[in-house]
Scaffold this motif. Structure first.
Motif, PDB file in Angstrom:
ATOM      1  N   LYS A  22       0.771  -1.097   0.045  1.00  0.00           N
ATOM      2  CA  LYS A  22       0.054   0.066   0.101  1.00  0.00           C
ATOM      3  C   LYS A  22       0.996   1.247  -0.218  1.00  0.00           C
ATOM      4  O   LYS A  22       1.896   1.266   0.895  1.00  0.00           O
ATOM      5  N   CYS A  23       0.629   2.192  -0.705  1.00  0.00           N
ATOM      6  CA  CYS A  23       1.409   3.297  -1.042  1.00  0.00           C
ATOM      7  C   CYS A  23       0.924   4.423   0.130  1.00  0.00           C
ATOM      8  O   CYS A  23      -0.124   4.613   0.074  1.00  0.00           O
ATOM      9  N   LYS A  24       2.022   4.710   0.871  1.00  0.00           N
ATOM     10  CA  LYS A  24       1.633   5.823   1.762  1.00  0.00           C
ATOM     11  C   LYS A  24       1.483   7.167   1.370  1.00  0.00           C
ATOM     12  O   LYS A  24       1.095   8.046   1.899  1.00  0.00           O
ATOM     13  N   SER A  25       1.665   7.422   0.050  1.00  0.00           N
ATOM     14  CA  SER A  25       1.749   8.833  -0.830  1.00  0.00           C
ATOM     15  C   SER A  25       0.439   8.886  -1.178  1.00  0.00           C
ATOM     16  O   SER A  25      -0.197   9.857  -1.016  1.00  0.00           O
ATOM     17  N   CYS A  26       0.077   7.805  -2.181  1.00  0.00           N
ATOM     18  CA  CYS A  26      -1.283   7.972  -2.741  1.00  0.00           C
ATOM     19  C   CYS A  26      -2.486   7.285  -2.416  1.00  0.00           C
ATOM     20  O   CYS A  26      -3.412   7.498  -2.542  1.00  0.00           O
ATOM     21  N   GLY A  27      -2.067   6.158  -1.477  1.00  0.00           N
ATOM     22  CA  GLY A  27      -2.877   5.426  -0.830  1.00  0.00           C
ATOM     23  C   GLY A  27      -3.506   4.301  -1.512  1.00  0.00           C
ATOM     24  O   GLY A  27      -4.367   3.432  -1.155  1.00  0.00           O
ATOM     25  N   ILE A  36       8.306   0.350  -5.638  1.00  0.00           N
ATOM     26  CA  ILE A  36       7.698   1.508  -6.352  1.00  0.00           C
ATOM     27  C   ILE A  36       6.259   1.487  -6.603  1.00  0.00           C
ATOM     28  O   ILE A  36       5.763   0.434  -7.306  1.00  0.00           O
ATOM     29  N   CYS A  37       5.695   2.611  -6.129  1.00  0.00           N
ATOM     30  CA  CYS A  37       4.005   2.662  -6.512  1.00  0.00           C
ATOM     31  C   CYS A  37       3.858   2.785  -8.067  1.00  0.00           C
ATOM     32  O   CYS A  37       4.493   3.735  -8.436  1.00  0.00           O
ATOM     33  N   ARG A  38       3.138   1.886  -8.632  1.00  0.00           N
ATOM     34  CA  ARG A  38       2.942   1.771  -9.821  1.00  0.00           C
ATOM     35  C   ARG A  38       2.098   3.190 -10.424  1.00  0.00           C
ATOM     36  O   ARG A  38       1.737   3.301 -11.317  1.00  0.00           O
ATOM     37  N   TYR A  39       1.321   3.668  -9.252  1.00  0.00           N
ATOM     38  CA  TYR A  39       0.415   4.749  -9.685  1.00  0.00           C
ATOM     39  C   TYR A  39       1.029   6.083  -9.535  1.00  0.00           C
ATOM     40  O   TYR A  39       0.678   6.782 -10.328  1.00  0.00           O
ATOM     41  N   CYS A  40       1.854   6.363  -8.566  1.00  0.00           N
ATOM     42  CA  CYS A  40       2.606   7.744  -8.312  1.00  0.00           C
ATOM     43  C   CYS A  40       3.975   7.778  -8.445  1.00  0.00           C
ATOM     44  O   CYS A  40       4.793   8.860  -8.163  1.00  0.00           O
ATOM     45  N   GLY A  41       4.613   6.441  -8.392  1.00  0.00           N
ATOM     46  CA  GLY A  41       6.064   6.435  -8.321  1.00  0.00           C
ATOM     47  C   GLY A  41       6.798   6.438  -6.947  1.00  0.00           C
ATOM     48  O   GLY A  41       8.096   6.598  -6.822  1.00  0.00           O
ATOM     49  N   SER A  42       5.842   6.565  -6.125  1.00  0.00           N
ATOM     50  CA  SER A  42       6.487   6.645  -4.610  1.00  0.00           C
ATOM     51  C   SER A  42       7.185   5.521  -4.063  1.00  0.00           C
ATOM     52  O   SER A  42       6.803   4.569  -4.592  1.00  0.00           O
ATOM     53  N   ARG A  43       8.439   5.487  -3.364  1.00  0.00           N
ATOM     54  CA  ARG A  43       8.994   4.391  -2.896  1.00  0.00           C
ATOM     55  C   ARG A  43       8.418   4.198  -1.270  1.00  0.00           C
ATOM     56  O   ARG A  43       9.016   3.484  -0.688  1.00  0.00           O
TER      57      ARG A  43
HETATM   58 ZN   LIG Z   1       1.330   5.902  -4.899  1.00  0.00          ZN
END
Ligand SMILES: [Zn+2]
Length: 142
Positions: A22-27, A36-43
């Motif tokens: 689960k991405c902590k940046s975009c959720g 690496i989040c495939r939706y927003c690129g966050s690590r």
């Molecule tokens: Zn994300």
């Protein structure tokens, strides 16, 4: 590389519990898990498990040609499902239902299904599949 039973087992367990990130940046939830989040690129992601979550059917396809040894399993249904709370999208076999009984939005639950058996080694392989929570037989639940 040395074969590690512990690592093999850990990865099997993760697979069976539907490990996701689960991405902590975009959720959004990445499945299969990724660093690496495939939706927003966050690590900045955290490990979550989706095995206790129901999902709804988004779309599906029916496969009539199956591998040798799986003839009794035809036709197979492969569905794209979305978990209810985390909105993770998972591609998985749909089981315990006939193709004509499915509809968009059918609520499903994950189950562990035996997919094959290695006779010599005695290893049984399992995979996650989804099945309808309520078997659709044309009756309404009130
Ligand atoms: Zn994300």
């Amino acid at each position: 590389m040395k074969f590690s039973i512990a690592r093999f087992w850990r990865e099997k367990q993760a697979h069976y519990r539907l490990k996701a990130a689960k991405c902590k940046s975009c959720g959004r939830v990445n499945y299969p898990p990724s660093s690496i989040c495939r939706y927003c690129g966050s690590r900045d992601l955290e490990e979550i498990f989706l095995l206790n979550e129901k999902a709804k059917l988004l779309t599906w396809t029916i496969i009539y040609s199956v591998a040798e040894g799986f003839e009794d399993k035809r036709p197979r249904i492969i569905g794209l499902v979305e978990t209810i709370e985390t909105k993770a999208r998972i591609l998985a076999p749909i089981t315990d239902v006939l193709p004509e009984e499915l509809s968009e939005g059918t609520i499903l639950e994950p189950v562990l299904r035996r997919i094959n058996e290695d006779g010599e080694a005695g290893i049984i392989h399992y995979a996650i599949a989804y099945r309808p929570v309520i078997k659709p037989v044309g009756r309404k639940e009130d």
